[in-house]
Scaffold this motif. Structure first.
Motif, short mmCIF file in Angstrom:
data_model
loop_
_atom_site.label_atom_id
_atom_site.label_comp_id
_atom_site.label_asym_id
_atom_site.label_seq_id
_atom_site.Cartn_x
_atom_site.Cartn_y
_atom_site.Cartn_z
N THR A 82 -132.17 -126.83 6.31
CA THR A 82 -131.11 -126.96 5.30
C THR A 82 -130.64 -125.56 4.93
OG1 THR A 82 -132.64 -126.84 3.44
CG2 THR A 82 -132.23 -129.03 4.38
N ARG A 83 -129.56 -125.48 4.17
CA ARG A 83 -129.09 -124.17 3.73
C ARG A 83 -130.12 -123.45 2.87
NH1 ARG A 83 -124.23 -127.13 3.46
NH2 ARG A 83 -122.59 -126.29 4.80
N GLY A 84 -130.95 -124.24 2.20
CA GLY A 84 -131.99 -123.65 1.37
C GLY A 84 -133.22 -123.20 2.15
N GLY A 85 -133.22 -123.42 3.47
CA GLY A 85 -134.32 -122.96 4.32
C GLY A 85 -135.41 -123.98 4.55
N LYS A 86 -135.23 -125.20 4.05
CA LYS A 86 -136.23 -126.24 4.27
C LYS A 86 -136.26 -126.61 5.74
CE LYS A 86 -137.83 -130.46 2.01
NZ LYS A 86 -137.52 -131.48 1.00
N ARG A 87 -137.46 -126.79 6.29
CA ARG A 87 -137.61 -127.00 7.73
C ARG A 87 -137.92 -128.46 8.07
NH1 ARG A 87 -141.79 -122.09 8.08
NH2 ARG A 87 -142.20 -122.97 6.02
N PHE A 88 -137.33 -128.91 9.17
CA PHE A 88 -137.53 -130.26 9.67
C PHE A 88 -137.79 -130.22 11.17
CE2 PHE A 88 -134.79 -130.72 5.98
CZ PHE A 88 -135.27 -131.84 5.33
N VAL A 89 -138.47 -131.26 11.65
CA VAL A 89 -138.47 -131.56 13.09
C VAL A 89 -137.47 -132.70 13.26
CG1 VAL A 89 -139.77 -132.43 15.05
CG2 VAL A 89 -140.84 -130.81 13.45
N SER A 90 -136.42 -132.44 14.00
CA SER A 90 -135.29 -133.37 14.06
C SER A 90 -135.10 -133.96 15.46
CB SER A 90 -134.00 -132.65 13.65
OG SER A 90 -134.11 -132.16 12.33
N SER A 91 -134.56 -135.17 15.48
CA SER A 91 -134.26 -135.86 16.74
C SER A 91 -132.99 -136.69 16.55
CB SER A 91 -135.41 -136.79 17.14
OG SER A 91 -136.62 -136.07 17.29
#
Length: 220
Positions: A82-91
């Motif tokens: 996200t713009r706030g730097g939150k990290r995800f594993v995305s598919s």
């Protein structure tokens, strides 16, 4: 049939996936025909702040423009932020009909808790370096078994396996030295210890007794 009407059948799928995956998974359904307001269903949208009516992400647009959907049914496990730097594993799963792209199902797994846990474990391991052999500040190892027999069993196993040579390749001198070490540690005062030592060293119990007699008589 409009593209939205075609994709409506997937809205329950989004809710289903959200329920079975849990609160750390965001599930988003996109209508590719309206990229400026492509989100038509969202479950756990609070994770990234996505809501129904939001536009398509730049990556989603890129996947469409590059035709990634032509050769693949999905792309999985890439990094999302996200713009706030939150990290995800995305598919992203491509919803297609007769080769035409109709929609996208995007899954974003919030992995921030894993990063925090990993950092905590790294700090813990460096404070108590039980697994970091090269960083140990002491050579002591304590066996915490309750019974004397279990303690003796651990001593026998540990002593035998301290040698670089496996028991099947040891010569009689090696095995005699191990028996001497076990005798010095008082192991053979415990019932059953002779049998275990024999099994660990791949020799017979009478051989262990012969070694012990030689050691106790000072003949070696």
């Amino acid at each position: 049939m409009s593209n939205y009407a075609y994709l409506e059948r997937y809205i329950p799928v989004v809710e289903f996936m959200g329920d079975i995956c849990g609160k750390n998974y965001e599930i988003i359904l996109h209508d590719v025909s309206t990229p400026e307001r492509s989100v038509i269903a969202a479950c756990n949208g609070h994770l990234s702040g996505r809501r129904v009516g939001d536009p398509m992400t730049e990556l989603a647009k890129e996947l469409i423009q590059t035709g990634a959907y032509l050769d693949h049914d999905y792309v999985a496990n890439y990094e999302g932020r996200t713009r706030g730097g939150k990290r995800f594993v995305s598919s992203t799963f491509f919803i297609k009909e007769d080769g035409e792209l109709r929609g996208l199902i995007c899954v974003n797994h919030d992995v921030e808790e894993f990063f925090l846990l990993s950092e905590h474990l790294n700090k813990l391991m460096h404070t108590y370096p039980l697994l970091l052999e090269e960083e140990r500040h002491t050579s002591y190892t304590e066996n915490l078994d309750d019974s004397i027999s279990e303690l003796s069993s651990n001593i026998i196993h540990t002593t035998v396996h301290k040698y670089d040579v496996p028991p099947s390749d040891m010569n009689s001198t090696d095995k005699l030295e191990i028996i001497r070490s076990l005798e010095a540690q008082g192991v053979f005062s415990t019932k059953g210890s002779v049998g275990q030592a024999a099994r660990e060293l791949h020799i017979s119990e009478p051989t262990v007794y012969r070694y012990l007699q030689r050691i106790r008589n000072g003949k070696v």
